[in-house]
Design a protein around this motif. Sequence first.
Motif, mmCIF file in Angstrom:
data_model
loop_
_atom_site.group_PDB
_atom_site.id
_atom_site.type_symbol
_atom_site.label_atom_id
_atom_site.label_comp_id
_atom_site.label_asym_id
_atom_site.label_seq_id
_atom_site.Cartn_x
_atom_site.Cartn_y
_atom_site.Cartn_z
ATOM 1 N N ARG A 96 0.832 -1.210 0.000
ATOM 2 C CA ARG A 96 0.000 0.000 0.000
ATOM 3 C C ARG A 96 0.868 1.263 0.000
ATOM 4 N NH1 ARG A 96 -5.124 -1.067 0.189
ATOM 5 N NH2 ARG A 96 -5.857 -3.036 1.005
ATOM 6 N N ALA A 97 2.031 1.187 0.613
ATOM 7 C CA ALA A 97 2.937 2.345 0.665
ATOM 8 C C ALA A 97 3.480 2.700 -0.713
ATOM 9 C CB ALA A 97 4.082 2.079 1.637
ATOM 10 N N LEU A 98 3.355 1.803 -1.675
ATOM 11 C CA LEU A 98 3.808 2.081 -3.046
ATOM 12 C C LEU A 98 2.804 2.927 -3.832
ATOM 13 C CD1 LEU A 98 5.329 -1.361 -4.004
ATOM 14 C CD2 LEU A 98 6.549 0.822 -3.921
ATOM 15 N N GLU A 99 1.655 3.225 -3.254
ATOM 16 C CA GLU A 99 0.627 3.985 -3.970
ATOM 17 C C GLU A 99 1.146 5.290 -4.551
ATOM 18 O OE1 GLU A 99 -2.758 5.258 -5.814
ATOM 19 O OE2 GLU A 99 -2.061 3.277 -5.250
ATOM 20 N N PRO A 100 1.869 6.138 -3.797
ATOM 21 C CA PRO A 100 2.356 7.382 -4.402
ATOM 22 C C PRO A 100 3.334 7.144 -5.555
ATOM 23 C CG PRO A 100 2.799 7.368 -2.031
ATOM 24 C CD PRO A 100 2.178 6.059 -2.387
ATOM 25 N N VAL A 101 4.092 6.068 -5.481
ATOM 26 C CA VAL A 101 5.043 5.746 -6.551
ATOM 27 C C VAL A 101 4.280 5.397 -7.826
ATOM 28 C CG1 VAL A 101 6.863 4.149 -7.286
ATOM 29 C CG2 VAL A 101 6.770 4.946 -4.904
ATOM 30 N N VAL A 102 3.293 4.518 -7.682
ATOM 31 C CA VAL A 102 2.516 4.094 -8.849
ATOM 32 C C VAL A 102 1.695 5.268 -9.381
ATOM 33 C CG1 VAL A 102 0.742 2.500 -9.670
ATOM 34 C CG2 VAL A 102 2.501 1.702 -8.097
ATOM 35 N N HIS A 103 1.168 6.102 -8.495
ATOM 36 C CA HIS A 103 0.420 7.281 -8.943
ATOM 37 C C HIS A 103 1.332 8.218 -9.750
ATOM 38 C CE1 HIS A 103 -2.565 10.424 -9.063
ATOM 39 N NE2 HIS A 103 -1.645 11.280 -8.643
ATOM 40 N N SER A 104 2.545 8.423 -9.269
ATOM 41 C CA SER A 104 3.498 9.262 -10.008
ATOM 42 C C SER A 104 3.802 8.667 -11.380
ATOM 43 C CB SER A 104 4.792 9.441 -9.215
ATOM 44 O OG SER A 104 4.548 10.189 -8.059
ATOM 45 N N MET A 105 3.897 7.343 -11.455
ATOM 46 C CA MET A 105 4.109 6.689 -12.745
ATOM 47 C C MET A 105 2.930 6.960 -13.675
ATOM 48 S SD MET A 105 5.657 3.081 -11.342
ATOM 49 C CE MET A 105 5.702 2.252 -12.914
ATOM 50 N N TRP A 106 1.728 6.924 -13.131
ATOM 51 C CA TRP A 106 0.532 7.179 -13.929
ATOM 52 C C TRP A 106 0.534 8.618 -14.444
ATOM 53 C CZ3 TRP A 106 -3.621 10.450 -13.942
ATOM 54 C CH2 TRP A 106 -4.681 10.099 -14.769
ATOM 55 N N VAL A 107 0.827 9.562 -13.576
ATOM 56 C CA VAL A 107 0.849 10.975 -13.973
ATOM 57 C C VAL A 107 1.888 11.200 -15.064
ATOM 58 C CG1 VAL A 107 1.410 13.311 -13.167
ATOM 59 C CG2 VAL A 107 -0.059 11.840 -11.786
ATOM 60 N N TRP A 108 3.075 10.653 -14.889
ATOM 61 C CA TRP A 108 4.127 10.827 -15.882
ATOM 62 C C TRP A 108 3.722 10.201 -17.214
ATOM 63 C CZ3 TRP A 108 7.464 8.077 -18.989
ATOM 64 C CH2 TRP A 108 8.546 8.792 -19.490
ATOM 65 N N GLY A 109 3.180 8.982 -17.159
ATOM 66 C CA GLY A 109 2.755 8.296 -18.382
ATOM 67 C C GLY A 109 1.617 9.024 -19.079
ATOM 68 N N ALA A 110 0.677 9.563 -18.299
ATOM 69 C CA ALA A 110 -0.439 10.314 -18.880
ATOM 70 C C ALA A 110 0.072 11.566 -19.597
ATOM 71 C CB ALA A 110 -1.450 10.682 -17.804
ATOM 72 N N SER A 111 1.060 12.215 -19.022
ATOM 73 C CA SER A 111 1.601 13.422 -19.677
ATOM 74 C C SER A 111 2.327 13.057 -20.973
ATOM 75 C CB SER A 111 2.529 14.193 -18.736
ATOM 76 O OG SER A 111 3.742 13.504 -18.529
ATOM 77 N N ARG A 112 2.993 11.918 -21.004
ATOM 78 C CA ARG A 112 3.672 11.468 -22.234
ATOM 79 C C ARG A 112 2.656 11.094 -23.296
ATOM 80 N NH1 ARG A 112 7.559 13.254 -23.620
ATOM 81 N NH2 ARG A 112 8.067 11.499 -24.917
ATOM 82 N N ARG A 113 1.568 10.441 -22.878
ATOM 83 C CA ARG A 113 0.516 10.050 -23.822
ATOM 84 C C ARG A 113 -0.100 11.297 -24.454
ATOM 85 N NH1 ARG A 113 -4.124 6.924 -21.133
ATOM 86 N NH2 ARG A 113 -4.489 9.000 -20.323
ATOM 87 N N THR A 114 -0.361 12.310 -23.629
ATOM 88 C CA THR A 114 -0.934 13.564 -24.120
ATOM 89 C C THR A 114 0.036 14.274 -25.056
ATOM 90 O OG1 THR A 114 -2.178 13.780 -22.062
ATOM 91 C CG2 THR A 114 -1.936 15.762 -23.384
ATOM 92 N N ALA A 115 1.318 14.256 -24.741
ATOM 93 C CA ALA A 115 2.321 14.925 -25.564
ATOM 94 C C ALA A 115 2.429 14.270 -26.937
ATOM 95 C CB ALA A 115 3.677 14.909 -24.861
ATOM 96 N N ARG A 116 2.180 12.972 -27.007
ATOM 97 C CA ARG A 116 2.254 12.255 -28.291
ATOM 98 C C ARG A 116 1.039 12.522 -29.162
ATOM 99 N NH1 ARG A 116 3.689 6.338 -26.277
ATOM 100 N NH2 ARG A 116 5.567 6.847 -25.123
ATOM 101 N N GLY A 117 -0.053 12.980 -28.536
ATOM 102 C CA GLY A 117 -1.267 13.276 -29.296
ATOM 103 C C GLY A 117 -2.147 12.110 -29.279
#
Length: 117
Positions: A96-117
């Motif tokens: 459960r303590a890994l939640e912020p790590v995985v959330h940060s991965m999601w945020v970073w990946g979402a920004s890359r997906r958006t940047a690609r169009g």
Amino acid sequence: MADCPDGALVPPGDEPRCPVDITLAALGGRWTPLVRRELLRRDRAAYTELSAALPALSDKVLSDRLAQLTAAGVVERHRTPGWAARVHYVLTDRGRALEPVVHSMWVWGASRRTARG
């Protein structure tokens, strides 16, 4: 963030000592964060529930990832005895303590997906 000292870097197969390497060992491998995500969505999950939630994941890979997460102390495997023994998986406090790590991965990946169009 401080660098890991060279002495903290170890050859593959040895126990990691660098904090980043320790985290990667717990979450490493394709699908591992997604298996953990599915376990976070419920109190506990049977293998069949995890398999249904991640249909593109083969049984072998799911079994390997659950074993990896269990060995890392992120997941506990509970077996209910009886004629039709049941197994379910539960996130540990460490998992459960890994939640912020995985959330940060999601945020970073979402920004890359958006940047690609």
